[in-house]
Design an enzyme around this catalytic site. Structure first.
Site, mmCIF file in Angstrom:
data_model
loop_
_atom_site.group_PDB
_atom_site.id
_atom_site.type_symbol
_atom_site.label_atom_id
_atom_site.label_comp_id
_atom_site.label_asym_id
_atom_site.label_seq_id
_atom_site.Cartn_x
_atom_site.Cartn_y
_atom_site.Cartn_z
ATOM 1 C CB SER A 127 49.135 55.588 32.355
ATOM 2 O OG SER A 127 47.903 55.102 32.839
ATOM 3 C CE1 TYR A 152 51.645 55.771 37.558
ATOM 4 C CE2 TYR A 152 49.306 55.688 37.024
ATOM 5 C CZ TYR A 152 50.608 55.358 36.728
ATOM 6 O OH TYR A 152 50.886 54.629 35.591
ATOM 7 C CE LYS A 156 53.589 56.933 34.454
ATOM 8 N NZ LYS A 156 54.976 56.606 34.078
HETATM 9 N N1 UFG Z 1 39.266 45.205 40.330
HETATM 10 C C1 UFG Z 1 38.440 44.432 41.119
HETATM 11 N N2 UFG Z 1 38.995 43.818 42.207
HETATM 12 C C2 UFG Z 1 40.310 43.931 42.524
HETATM 13 C C3 UFG Z 1 41.140 44.719 41.698
HETATM 14 C C4 UFG Z 1 40.577 45.354 40.609
HETATM 15 O O1 UFG Z 1 37.245 44.313 40.868
HETATM 16 O O2 UFG Z 1 40.739 43.356 43.526
HETATM 17 C C5 UFG Z 1 38.680 45.870 39.147
HETATM 18 C C6 UFG Z 1 38.753 47.380 39.201
HETATM 19 O O3 UFG Z 1 37.664 47.917 39.893
HETATM 20 C C7 UFG Z 1 38.764 47.731 37.718
HETATM 21 C C8 UFG Z 1 39.459 46.535 37.073
HETATM 22 O O4 UFG Z 1 39.421 45.491 38.024
HETATM 23 O O5 UFG Z 1 37.468 47.765 37.235
HETATM 24 C C9 UFG Z 1 40.894 46.817 36.733
HETATM 25 O O6 UFG Z 1 41.542 47.319 37.883
HETATM 26 P P1 UFG Z 1 43.114 47.464 37.975
HETATM 27 O O7 UFG Z 1 43.444 48.008 39.317
HETATM 28 O O8 UFG Z 1 43.786 46.202 37.550
HETATM 29 O O9 UFG Z 1 43.429 48.528 36.842
HETATM 30 P P2 UFG Z 1 42.894 50.016 36.694
HETATM 31 O O10 UFG Z 1 42.143 50.051 35.417
HETATM 32 O O11 UFG Z 1 42.215 50.523 37.895
HETATM 33 O O12 UFG Z 1 44.277 50.775 36.680
HETATM 34 C C10 UFG Z 1 45.021 50.822 35.553
HETATM 35 C C11 UFG Z 1 46.509 50.917 35.906
HETATM 36 C C12 UFG Z 1 46.832 52.226 36.535
HETATM 37 C C13 UFG Z 1 46.243 53.369 35.750
HETATM 38 C C14 UFG Z 1 44.778 53.154 35.521
HETATM 39 C C15 UFG Z 1 44.180 54.210 34.664
HETATM 40 O O13 UFG Z 1 46.889 49.879 36.785
HETATM 41 O O14 UFG Z 1 48.232 52.374 36.560
HETATM 42 O O15 UFG Z 1 44.589 51.921 34.853
HETATM 43 O O16 UFG Z 1 42.816 54.043 34.503
HETATM 44 F F1 UFG Z 1 46.413 54.532 36.401
#
Ligand code: UFG
Length: 341
Positions: A127, A152, A156
């Site tokens: 990841s 998590y 990785k």
């Molecule tokens: N977000 C919102 N509202 C929500 C959910 C997410 O605004 O209800 C935003 C988050 O703040 C972020 C973006 O949407 O800016 C993406 O969020 P995600 O949770 O979909 O994804 P992430 O980038 O946080 O996480 C992903 C993977 C993880 C990994 C991570 C590494 O899901 O497994 O990238 O950066 F660890």
């Protein structure tokens, strides 16, 4: 006889799409899954898509005896794609041992089984979380691996390190560590897609469940970041493009003789803000989403996206689907799901 590929976590989100791509490329995928984070009816959907029922073994990859029993049946196997893992960042903070035990433990079981049965080709699901709070916005595979922001993420980093150490210790292994950015979308048929358990943590399933009326509204986590519209920037990649890269990675491994370990970023190379993604979702699906801007979520990196040059060069791979395609497919999939836990 088609080449057999063992796919752990083959009923999961990325796993199931990879199974279809493998099948379409002429492989025989053999799925190992204990259905803890997936649904058995996905196998019926895979059968619908492939025209034949995939071979499935209900096995927990932490169970060395059970895993080796399966490997013993496929000694002609061409390689292993190891997806099986827990992946909820927040849960890993609450229950780190579960994450180390499952994610690191399973990899050790798989490596031992590969050694025992002389399997040499390994594709590992990593990841972009390994880049942590990167100083660079566009990360290359050379960008430093930071100390992880969650247990998590640390699993990785640890798994990547274990694979490298095993190769240095002369296990005959050829391995790709594939660092995924943000997988979204679903199969264009609408038959398989992401199935989050309970309230989704990730953006796109939260959006589709809000559009469907399962959630009242989406909260955008933070509107005061140092980005053009104040919201986080990520690299959202269609799951089918991601899945296809696994097939190319496996073919590449098979074509090489000597042990090696290489890392590839898998993203689109394009950054998209949360607000841009919401607007695209609304446009392509012709609907309005109920959302508000709320507080930042702790642990979120401000902006990160992939430099994908290396994957292009090594695998001759690039993305076919646009962000709009992915968001249409996600919505189509969501509309077809009958129940949510
Ligand atoms: N977000 C919102 N509202 C929500 C959910 C997410 O605004 O209800 C935003 C988050 O703040 C972020 C973006 O949407 O800016 C993406 O969020 P995600 O949770 O979909 O994804 P992430 O980038 O946080 O996480 C992903 C993977 C993880 C990994 C991570 C590494 O899901 O497994 O990238 O950066 F660890």
């Amino acid at each position: 006889m088609n080449k057999v590929v063992i796919v752990t976590g083959g009923a999961g989100y990325i796993g199931s799409h990879t199974v279809v791509e493998l099948f379409n490329a002429g492989f025989t995928p053999v799925l190992l899954d204990d259905f803890r984070n997936s649904q058995p009816w996905i196998i019926d959907r895979l059968e619908q898509l492939m025209g034949v029922r995939p071979l499935v073994h209900e096995v927990d990859c932490q169970d060395a005896i059970a895993v080796e029993e399966v490997f013993a049946r496929y000694t002609n196997c061409d390689g292993v794609i190891h997806f099986a893992a827990d992946k909820a960042v927040g849960e890993s903070v609450v229950n780190p041992v579960k994450y180390y035990q499952n994610n690191v433990g399973s990899l050790c079981v798989i490596l031992n089984a590969m050694k025992r049965f002389h399997l040499e080709n390994l594709v590992f699901s990593s990841s972009c979380t390994v880049y942590g709070e990167s100083d660079e916005i566009v990360v290359t595979e050379e960008s430093p691996v930071k100390s992880a922001v969650s247990p998590y993420g640390d699993t990785k980093i640890t798994c990547e390190r274990i694979i490298r150490y095993q190769i240095e210790a002369e296990q005959d292994l050829k391995a790709f560590l594939l660092r995924y950015f943000n997988p979204i979308g679903a199969h264009p048929s609408g038959l398989i897609g992401e199935l989050p358990q309970g309230v989704p943590n990730n953006l796109v399933p939260y959006i589709t469940q809000t559009a469907k009326g399962i959630r009242e509204k989406l909260t955008v986590f933070g509107g005061d970041y140092h980005t053009p519209d104040g919201t986080n920037i990520r690299d959202y990649i269609h799951v089918c493009d991601l899945a296809r890269a696994h097939v190319l990675a496996l073919n590449y491994l098979s074509s090489k003789e000597k042990p090696f370990c290489d890392v590839l970023n898998l993203g689109t190379g394009k950054g998209t803000s949360v607000l841009e993604l919401i607007t695209t979702f609304e446009d392509v699906n012709e609907l309005k989403l109920n959302y508000t801007i709320g507080d930042r979520r702790s642990g979120d990196v401000e902006q990160i996206y992939a430099n994908t040059q290396k994957a292009k060069e090594v695998l001759d791979w690039s993305c076919d689907f646009s962000l709009g395609d992915a968001l249409r497919h996600s919505w189509q999939w969501e509309k077809g799901i009958k129940e949510h836990s």
